[in-house]
Design a protein around this motif. Structure first.
Motif: not given
Ligand code: HSE
Length: 437
Positions: A107, A161-163, A190-192, A198, A207, A302-303
């Protein structure tokens, strides 16, 4: 049957490895759907020696993802490296320039270079597919680009954002600290790579910028998104929200207004009984308000590795079937410039938490500053002290709930309150949405 589609994958992190697994596990079914085998021909990652718990010896290895992207051994390039620039950008551009289709989950890349890359894809009649880049497993790109083409979209918003949603949920349900919840989210994949994207809200903004282009037929403009992340949210805010009947969610909102498109990302207090408040953990939800469907909500993980890989694989299958279309729904030449709307009057009011020195006149001064900015207060609550003991002696939490007002007015009033010297810490400000979501 057509000849196999030969795939090259760059980036073998949580998502990359999950794509390998899904393509293996579903090989026969995917071949039947596509009318051709989907073969992984080559892979690329930073460290060939790293133990990834997977047998990679079957695939040709490339140290350089840009070389893989343009290699004659592949027909389709899958970019799972991440980052707006550098190797990810160079490899995607190289693949498109050589006429190969691209699937990406990136993204940040799309927010910054999406228009140029979409133009290149159109020129080369290649596909540029990016379902996995927004809201992980949720097929919101396909929904906006294809399924809702009969609609005029008014608004698109959601938890993207899932995180962040995982952190806010765990803080509430387990009373864990922000840092502990972030570590968990990182451990779960989940995190970048840089989690500040995030929690700072930039990932949601990237996004949202992509969704805005798809929803409203505009250019992608991440700089037009007003961004506020969740790093200042404390357990005290989560508890106060709970007592007031709300939950805190990080929302991304893009809204069509008479003055253009308003795009914003910020923590929001939503009523505990609202649909969006029920979205917990790594789950994302995206709602589209549009004229024909009225309201459409999609919800899902979402992640995470396999959830995100599910969207990557769906894009690969579309390309294997021969689907080619303008990546942003409309040809780039037909996209309108994004007219940035000023942030609108906020109907739901604000939650303001102040750490106030408990002295005569403090509450009166705060109320005066609010009145000077034409802000009407719904309630003022002085709480018993919380937090560490050192601060307890000096300052007490005061929570203000305002009626509808402008963010600008709130900021102006608080600047005066801070200047008056009654405040021990920076004020916390969170929008309250009573009915909007
Ligand atoms: N780091 C992003 C999130 C991963 O937590 O949503 C999915 O794009």
């Amino acid at each position: 049957m057509l000849p196999p589609l030969r795939v090259g994958i760059a980036g073998l992190g949580t998502v990359g490895l999950a794509v390998l697994r899904l393509l293996d596990r579903r090989a026969a079914a995917l071949a039947a759907m596509s009318g051709r085998m989907i073969e992984i021909a080559a892979v690329s990652a930073k460290n060939p020696a790293k133990d990834r718990g997977a047998d990679l010896s079957r695939y040709e290895w490339f140290d350089d993802p840009v070389k893989l992207a343009a290699a004659p051994q592949i027909d389709l390039f899958v970019e799972l490296i991440g980052g707006a620039d550098g190797a990810a950008h160079d490899a995607v551009a190289a693949a498109l320039r050589s006429g190969k289709s691209v699937v990406t989950a990136n993204k940040a890349l799309l927010a910054k270079h999406g228009i140029a890359l979409a133009k290149l894809a159109e020129e080369k009649q290649a596909a540029l597919a990016f379902e996995a880049s927004v809201a992980g497993s949720i097929p919101i790109v396909k929904t906006l680009r294809e399924a809702l083409s009969g609609n005029v979209v008014q608004r698109v918003y959601g938890i993207l954002n899932g995180t962040c949603n995982y952190i806010l949920s765990r803080m509430e349900t387990e009373a864990l600290s922000f840092d502990d919840c972030l570590s968990e989210a990182q451990r779960l994949g989940y995190a970048e790579a840089d989690p500040s994207f995030d929690i700072g809200g930039q990932d949601t903004a990237h996004k949202l910028a992509v969704l805005t282009a798809l929803a409203f037929g505009t250019m992608i403009d991440p700089d037009a998104v007003a961004i506020e992340g969740i790093s200042s949210i404390t357990l005290a805010d989560i508890k106060a929200a709970d007592e007031l009947g709300y939950r805190i969610k990080l929302l991304g909102v893009a809204n069509r207004t008479s003055g253009g498109i308003e795009q914003r990302v910020h923590p929001t207090m939503v009523p505990r009984s609202s649909a969006i408040a029920q979205v917990m953990g790594v789950t994302n939800a995206v709602t589209v308000d549009a004229d024909a469907v009225h309201e459409l909500t999609l919800m899902g993980p979402g992640a995470g590795g396999e959830a995100t890989a599910s969207a990557v694989v769906a894009d690969i299958v579309d390309i294997a079937k021969g689907l080619r279309q303008p990546p942003l729904g409309l040809p780039v030449s037909s996209l309108k410039p994004l007219e940035r709307a000023p942030i609108q009057m906020h109907e739901g009011g604000y939650y303001i938490r102040l750490s106030v020195y408990d002295r005569p006149g403090a509450a009166a001064a705060i109320a005066t500053r609010m009145a000077e900015c034409n802000i009407s207060l719904e309630s003022i609550m002085q709480r018993r002290p919380w937090g560490d003991k050192a601060k307890r002696a000096e300052a007490v939490p005061v929570i203000l709930i305002t009626h509808a007002t402008y963010e600008k007015s709130v900021r102006q009033a608080l600047a005066s309150v801070v200047a008056d010297g009654f405040i021990a810490e920076n004020p916390q400000v969170i929008r309250i949405e009573r009915e909007q979501f």
